[in-house]
Design an enzyme around this catalytic site. Sequence first.
Site, PDB file in Angstrom:
ATOM      1  N   ILE A 120     -37.802 112.146  11.195  1.00  0.00           N
ATOM      2  CA  ILE A 120     -38.682 113.215  11.650  1.00  0.00           C
ATOM      3  C   ILE A 120     -39.566 112.658  12.766  1.00  0.00           C
ATOM      4  O   ILE A 120     -40.312 111.704  12.556  1.00  0.00           O
ATOM      5  CB  ILE A 120     -39.557 113.752  10.497  1.00  0.00           C
ATOM      6  CG1 ILE A 120     -38.684 114.197   9.315  1.00  0.00           C
ATOM      7  CG2 ILE A 120     -40.479 114.859  10.991  1.00  0.00           C
ATOM      8  CD1 ILE A 120     -37.686 115.287   9.621  1.00  0.00           C
ATOM      9  N   GLU A 121     -39.468 113.263  13.927  1.00  0.00           N
ATOM     10  CA  GLU A 121     -40.304 112.914  15.067  1.00  0.00           C
ATOM     11  C   GLU A 121     -41.331 114.026  15.234  1.00  0.00           C
ATOM     12  O   GLU A 121     -40.964 115.204  15.276  1.00  0.00           O
ATOM     13  CB  GLU A 121     -39.446 112.788  16.325  1.00  0.00           C
ATOM     14  CG  GLU A 121     -40.199 112.441  17.575  1.00  0.00           C
ATOM     15  CD  GLU A 121     -39.280 112.310  18.796  1.00  0.00           C
ATOM     16  OE1 GLU A 121     -39.820 112.117  19.904  1.00  0.00           O
ATOM     17  OE2 GLU A 121     -38.047 112.428  18.660  1.00  0.00           O
TER      18      GLU A 121
END
Length: 128
Positions: A120-121
Amino acid sequence: MMIDHLDHLVLTTVDEAACLRFYVDVLGMTLERFGEGRKALTFGQQKINVHVKGHEIEPKAHTPVPGALDLCFIASRPLDDVMATLKAKAVAIEQGPVARTGAMGPIRSIYLRDPDLNLIEISEVLPA
């Protein structure tokens, strides 16, 4: 161009409760229930449909696998505020903040993992 925007994507999880806790309690998405017991995570004008491994809705991807996603979300507030919230919730940041290039130009990003180990960015848009 034929495509205008992304409507939704599907996340496959092995632990629905942990998945929903992460996206709702940590990232602040809204849980939506629809159809026959189906669940989605909504934010802005997008949604993520949630499928449990082995109980996917048809039709489905050829090989739905938990942990195979690499998603980038644009934060609704400054990235420093996001990092403070994650720290308060004891969520580890794997990398960042780092400079990256997003769909609309320069972004500043951090990386973490959801319970299924999807990458997850979370990013903030920088001035061009």
